[in-house]
Design a protein around this motif. Structure first.
Motif, PDB file in Angstrom:
ATOM      1  N   ASP A 333       0.822  -1.211   0.000  1.00 23.96           N
ATOM      2  CA  ASP A 333       0.000   0.000   0.000  1.00 23.96           C
ATOM      3  C   ASP A 333       0.863   1.271   0.000  1.00 23.96           C
ATOM      4  OD1 ASP A 333       0.619  -1.261   2.473  1.00 23.96           O
ATOM      5  OD2 ASP A 333      -0.488   0.325   3.524  1.00 23.96           O
ATOM      6  N   LEU A 334       2.177   1.119   0.198  1.00 23.12           N
ATOM      7  CA  LEU A 334       3.055   2.298   0.211  1.00 23.12           C
ATOM      8  C   LEU A 334       3.561   2.683  -1.176  1.00 23.12           C
ATOM      9  CD1 LEU A 334       5.234   1.782   3.414  1.00 23.12           C
ATOM     10  CD2 LEU A 334       3.492   3.528   3.016  1.00 23.12           C
ATOM     11  N   GLN A 335       3.207   1.873  -2.185  1.00 27.10           N
ATOM     12  CA  GLN A 335       3.663   2.125  -3.559  1.00 27.10           C
ATOM     13  C   GLN A 335       3.587   3.586  -3.974  1.00 27.10           C
ATOM     14  OE1 GLN A 335       2.282   0.335  -7.097  1.00 27.10           O
ATOM     15  NE2 GLN A 335       2.433  -1.728  -6.275  1.00 27.10           N
ATOM     16  N   GLU A 336       2.379   4.123  -3.885  1.00 28.53           N
ATOM     17  CA  GLU A 336       2.120   5.478  -4.360  1.00 28.53           C
ATOM     18  C   GLU A 336       3.031   6.477  -3.631  1.00 28.53           C
ATOM     19  OE1 GLU A 336       0.308   5.546  -6.929  1.00 28.53           O
ATOM     20  OE2 GLU A 336       0.370   7.736  -7.169  1.00 28.53           O
ATOM     21  N   THR A 337       3.113   6.341  -2.313  1.00 28.16           N
ATOM     22  CA  THR A 337       3.952   7.226  -1.502  1.00 28.16           C
ATOM     23  C   THR A 337       5.403   7.160  -1.981  1.00 28.16           C
ATOM     24  OG1 THR A 337       2.556   6.555   0.328  1.00 28.16           O
ATOM     25  CG2 THR A 337       4.562   7.760   0.906  1.00 28.16           C
ATOM     26  N   LEU A 338       5.874   5.936  -2.222  1.00 28.34           N
ATOM     27  CA  LEU A 338       7.282   5.771  -2.595  1.00 28.34           C
ATOM     28  C   LEU A 338       7.587   6.327  -3.993  1.00 28.34           C
ATOM     29  CD1 LEU A 338       8.300   2.277  -1.154  1.00 28.34           C
ATOM     30  CD2 LEU A 338       8.425   4.530  -0.107  1.00 28.34           C
ATOM     31  N   PHE A 339       6.635   6.170  -4.914  1.00 30.23           N
ATOM     32  CA  PHE A 339       6.876   6.658  -6.270  1.00 30.23           C
ATOM     33  C   PHE A 339       6.757   8.185  -6.352  1.00 30.23           C
ATOM     34  CE2 PHE A 339       5.225   2.248  -7.618  1.00 30.23           C
ATOM     35  CZ  PHE A 339       6.499   1.712  -7.461  1.00 30.23           C
ATOM     36  N   LEU A 340       5.976   8.760  -5.456  1.00 31.28           N
ATOM     37  CA  LEU A 340       5.825  10.212  -5.457  1.00 31.28           C
ATOM     38  C   LEU A 340       6.926  10.929  -4.683  1.00 31.28           C
ATOM     39  CD1 LEU A 340       1.981  10.743  -4.955  1.00 31.28           C
ATOM     40  CD2 LEU A 340       3.365  11.656  -6.827  1.00 31.28           C
ATOM     41  N   ALA A 341       7.500  10.201  -3.706  1.00 30.46           N
ATOM     42  CA  ALA A 341       8.419  10.847  -2.754  1.00 30.46           C
ATOM     43  C   ALA A 341       9.550  11.676  -3.391  1.00 30.46           C
ATOM     44  CB  ALA A 341       8.976   9.805  -1.792  1.00 30.46           C
ATOM     45  N   PRO A 342      10.280  11.132  -4.392  1.00 27.26           N
ATOM     46  CA  PRO A 342      11.377  11.940  -4.946  1.00 27.26           C
ATOM     47  C   PRO A 342      10.877  13.230  -5.601  1.00 27.26           C
ATOM     48  CG  PRO A 342      11.475   9.677  -5.752  1.00 27.26           C
ATOM     49  CD  PRO A 342      10.195   9.800  -5.025  1.00 27.26           C
ATOM     50  N   LEU A 343       9.696  13.154  -6.237  1.00 31.98           N
ATOM     51  CA  LEU A 343       9.136  14.329  -6.909  1.00 31.98           C
ATOM     52  C   LEU A 343       8.716  15.382  -5.884  1.00 31.98           C
ATOM     53  CD1 LEU A 343       6.942  12.314  -9.403  1.00 31.98           C
ATOM     54  CD2 LEU A 343       8.943  13.700 -10.054  1.00 31.98           C
ATOM     55  N   LEU A 344       8.042  14.932  -4.835  1.00 32.82           N
ATOM     56  CA  LEU A 344       7.548  15.871  -3.826  1.00 32.82           C
ATOM     57  C   LEU A 344       8.705  16.521  -3.069  1.00 32.82           C
ATOM     58  CD1 LEU A 344       4.418  13.993  -2.429  1.00 32.82           C
ATOM     59  CD2 LEU A 344       4.563  15.735  -4.218  1.00 32.82           C
ATOM     60  N   TYR A 345       9.730  15.720  -2.781  1.00 33.46           N
ATOM     61  CA  TYR A 345      10.874  16.308  -2.086  1.00 33.46           C
ATOM     62  C   TYR A 345      11.640  17.248  -3.029  1.00 33.46           C
ATOM     63  CZ  TYR A 345      15.107  17.028   0.566  1.00 33.46           C
ATOM     64  OH  TYR A 345      16.157  17.624   1.220  1.00 33.46           O
ATOM     65  N   GLY A 346      11.733  16.856  -4.304  1.00 32.33           N
ATOM     66  CA  GLY A 346      12.388  17.717  -5.295  1.00 32.33           C
ATOM     67  C   GLY A 346      11.662  19.047  -5.406  1.00 32.33           C
ATOM     68  N   ASP A 347      10.357  18.981  -5.411  1.00 32.38           N
ATOM     69  CA  ASP A 347       9.528  20.183  -5.510  1.00 32.38           C
ATOM     70  C   ASP A 347       9.767  21.082  -4.288  1.00 32.38           C
ATOM     71  OD1 ASP A 347       7.570  21.732  -6.756  1.00 32.38           O
ATOM     72  OD2 ASP A 347       6.067  20.998  -5.328  1.00 32.38           O
ATOM     73  N   TYR A 348       9.817  20.443  -3.116  1.00 30.38           N
ATOM     74  CA  TYR A 348      10.083  21.190  -1.876  1.00 30.38           C
ATOM     75  C   TYR A 348      11.446  21.883  -1.973  1.00 30.38           C
ATOM     76  CZ  TYR A 348      12.062  21.761   2.783  1.00 30.38           C
ATOM     77  OH  TYR A 348      12.716  22.266   3.873  1.00 30.38           O
ATOM     78  N   LEU A 349      12.464  21.124  -2.459  1.00 29.59           N
ATOM     79  CA  LEU A 349      13.810  21.696  -2.554  1.00 29.59           C
ATOM     80  C   LEU A 349      13.850  22.873  -3.523  1.00 29.59           C
ATOM     81  CD1 LEU A 349      16.418  18.800  -2.755  1.00 29.59           C
ATOM     82  CD2 LEU A 349      16.150  20.484  -0.942  1.00 29.59           C
ATOM     83  N   ALA A 350      13.128  22.725  -4.633  1.00 26.31           N
ATOM     84  CA  ALA A 350      13.136  23.779  -5.650  1.00 26.31           C
ATOM     85  C   ALA A 350      12.560  25.071  -5.080  1.00 26.31           C
ATOM     86  CB  ALA A 350      12.327  23.331  -6.858  1.00 26.31           C
ATOM     87  N   GLN A 351      11.652  24.939  -4.142  1.00 30.05           N
ATOM     88  CA  GLN A 351      11.054  26.139  -3.562  1.00 30.05           C
ATOM     89  C   GLN A 351      11.878  26.725  -2.430  1.00 30.05           C
ATOM     90  OE1 GLN A 351       6.938  25.379  -2.486  1.00 30.05           O
ATOM     91  NE2 GLN A 351       6.817  23.984  -4.208  1.00 30.05           N
ATOM     92  N   THR A 352      12.618  25.867  -1.732  1.00 28.30           N
ATOM     93  CA  THR A 352      13.267  26.347  -0.510  1.00 28.30           C
ATOM     94  C   THR A 352      14.785  26.378  -0.602  1.00 28.30           C
ATOM     95  OG1 THR A 352      13.352  24.118   0.312  1.00 28.30           O
ATOM     96  CG2 THR A 352      11.469  25.430   1.005  1.00 28.30           C
ATOM     97  N   GLU A 353      15.310  25.861  -1.683  1.00 30.11           N
ATOM     98  CA  GLU A 353      16.766  25.743  -1.817  1.00 30.11           C
ATOM     99  C   GLU A 353      17.475  27.018  -1.365  1.00 30.11           C
ATOM    100  OE1 GLU A 353      20.588  24.362  -3.110  1.00 30.11           O
ATOM    101  OE2 GLU A 353      18.824  23.652  -2.064  1.00 30.11           O
ATOM    102  N   ASN A 354      18.345  26.855  -0.416  1.00 33.74           N
ATOM    103  CA  ASN A 354      19.105  28.032   0.027  1.00 33.74           C
ATOM    104  C   ASN A 354      20.595  27.801  -0.207  1.00 33.74           C
ATOM    105  OD1 ASN A 354      19.867  26.310   2.092  1.00 33.74           O
ATOM    106  ND2 ASN A 354      18.100  26.920   3.319  1.00 33.74           N
ATOM    107  N   LYS A 355      21.312  28.837  -0.091  1.00 31.76           N
ATOM    108  CA  LYS A 355      22.744  28.773  -0.405  1.00 31.76           C
ATOM    109  C   LYS A 355      23.497  27.885   0.585  1.00 31.76           C
ATOM    110  CE  LYS A 355      22.582  31.053  -4.028  1.00 31.76           C
ATOM    111  NZ  LYS A 355      22.428  30.174  -5.165  1.00 31.76           N
TER     112      LYS A 355
END
Ligand SMILES: Nc1ncnc2c1ncn2[C@@H]1O[C@H](COP(=O)(O)OP(=O)(O)O)[C@@H](O)[C@H]1O
Ligand SMILES: [Mg+2]
Length: 367
Positions: A333-355
């Motif tokens: 049942d964790l499939q969806e979470t695992l396949f989305l995780a890199p995208l969601l974290y990437g999206d978070y990083l793209a918004q918050t990336e700091n020096k």
């Protein structure tokens, strides 16, 4: 649209995982690419790889600028292509305009040295580099049973169990899912074999820990930790890996199987279950923090934890490019979470990336 590149050493590697991520990228407002480090043109800085077409839901060969977010899934070996790619990846990691989801971890020995200065020191099997065969002999005289493993090793490859008998030395390993045993009649015969082994790649030694169950199968707990869409560490799941009867490894690549953590835990006494659960909590809340403080930012880690007969827990291994098999098998049942995780974290990083995250250039050689 944000550009997200999945980087592997060959285009077939982890195909289904990569396809599942790509299929979800468009929904996350992300354009997904897949490429090899060696396919970057050093002159134009353009990449020859493939782009995921959201409409057709398929990959299309394309030439594109280096994506701004990179999910590094390169597994290096001793081959020429790996050696060619390592400096390219280091160069990518040092670029200001590219964000890696995680920066990887140093080798087993450096990791041991870092963690042994932390509050997790009691969970680490004592590890030392083998620079001379005599060190192995000294360790065998002291502790009778030891494990030797490649400092840069992975997936159970090249790991040996050594046991000192009255006159002989017993060496055991697992190769191609088979257990191989060999008896050396004396130290000099052992040294001949060992010297060739350590000349070829650097090795470390550890005490052999009795980490087998009552059926003599080596087993360990595999835990997957990842950062979520808010950049916070979460435990995605855990399972038990079981190795071959009489073997030494619980790696799935060595022929191991998987069982559900909850059913394993329910076979324990309540006291032991509670003790193990508290200990695991302590490890999973502290380990990622320590690694990121002392080493480099990470997106995910897979932790191998051994359970000794007396219930003591041992951190055997930390993987910065973990597999997902154990979790997907035991918690589908964790499939969806695992396949989305890199995208969601990437999206978070793209918004918050700091020096601040970029002040790590000098350490970018870790993979
Ligand atoms: N010190 C040890 N004592 C007993 N078994 C060990 C020890 N270290 C490793 N193992 C077994 O070998 C497996 C592989 O070791 P690990 O350090 O995780 O190397 P790899 O990077 O190849 O996965 C472990 O999962 C465990 O089953
Ligand atoms: Mg391991």
């Amino acid at each position: 649209m944000k550009t997200f590149g999945i980087m592997t050493l060959n285009i077939e590697s982890e195909a289904s995982y990569i396809n599942e991520i790509a299929a979800r990228s468009h929904h996350c407002g992300i354009e997904c690419f897949h490429f090899l480090p060696s396919s970057i043109n050093p002159l134009t800085k353009l990449v020859l790889g493939r782009r995921f077409d959201a409409k057709e839901q398929c990959w299309i060969d394309a030439e594109f600028p280096i994506p701004s977010l990179i999910y590094d899934r390169c597994f290096y070996g001793d081959d020429k292509h790996s050696k060619q790619c390592i400096p390219i990846v280091s160069w990518l990691k040092s670029r200001e305009d590219i964000v890696f989801l995680g920066f990887g971890l140093p080798n087993k020995l450096e990791l041991y040295e870092t963690l042994s200065k932390s509050g997790l020191a009691p969970y680490l099997p004592r590890s030392q580099a083998i620079t001379d065969c005599r060190e192995v002999n000294d360790a065998l005289n002291r502790q009778k049973k030891i494990i030797i493993k490649p400092i840069n090793g992975s997936q159970g490859y090249g790991i040996y169990y050594l046991k000192k008998n009255a006159k002989t030395i017993h060496v055991k390993t697992e190769k191609n899912k088979k257990i191989i045993s060999r008896i050396f009649p004396n130290e000099s015969k052992l040294f001949l074999w060992l010297q060739t082994l350590i000349n070829y790649r650097p090795y470390l030694l550890q005490p052999y820990l009795e980490l087998s169950n009552s059926a003599s199968q080596p087993f360990d707990i595999r835990i997957l930790l990842q950062k979520d869409e808010h950049g916070l560490w979460v435990e995605r799941g855990k399972g038990i890996r079981l190795g071959n009867t009489g073997g030494i490894l619980s790696n799935l690549s060595a022929g191991g199987s998987v069982i559900d953590f909850t059913s394993w835990a329910s076979s324990l006494s309540e006291t032991k279950r509670e003790y193990i659960s508290n200990e695991l909590n302590f490890i999973t809340t502290n380990l990622p923090k320590i690694l990121e403080q002392e080493i480099l930012p990470l997106f995910e880690i897979g932790i191998d934890i051994g359970v000794a007969k007396n219930g003591a827990l041992w951190i055997l291994d930390v993987n910065s490019k973990p597999g997902r098999k154990v979790i997907l098998k035991t918690q589908p049942d964790l499939q969806e979470t695992l396949f989305l995780a890199p995208l969601l974290y990437g999206d978070y990083l793209a918004q918050t990336e700091n020096k601040e995250r970029k002040s790590y250039y000098e350490k970018t050689l870790y993979h």
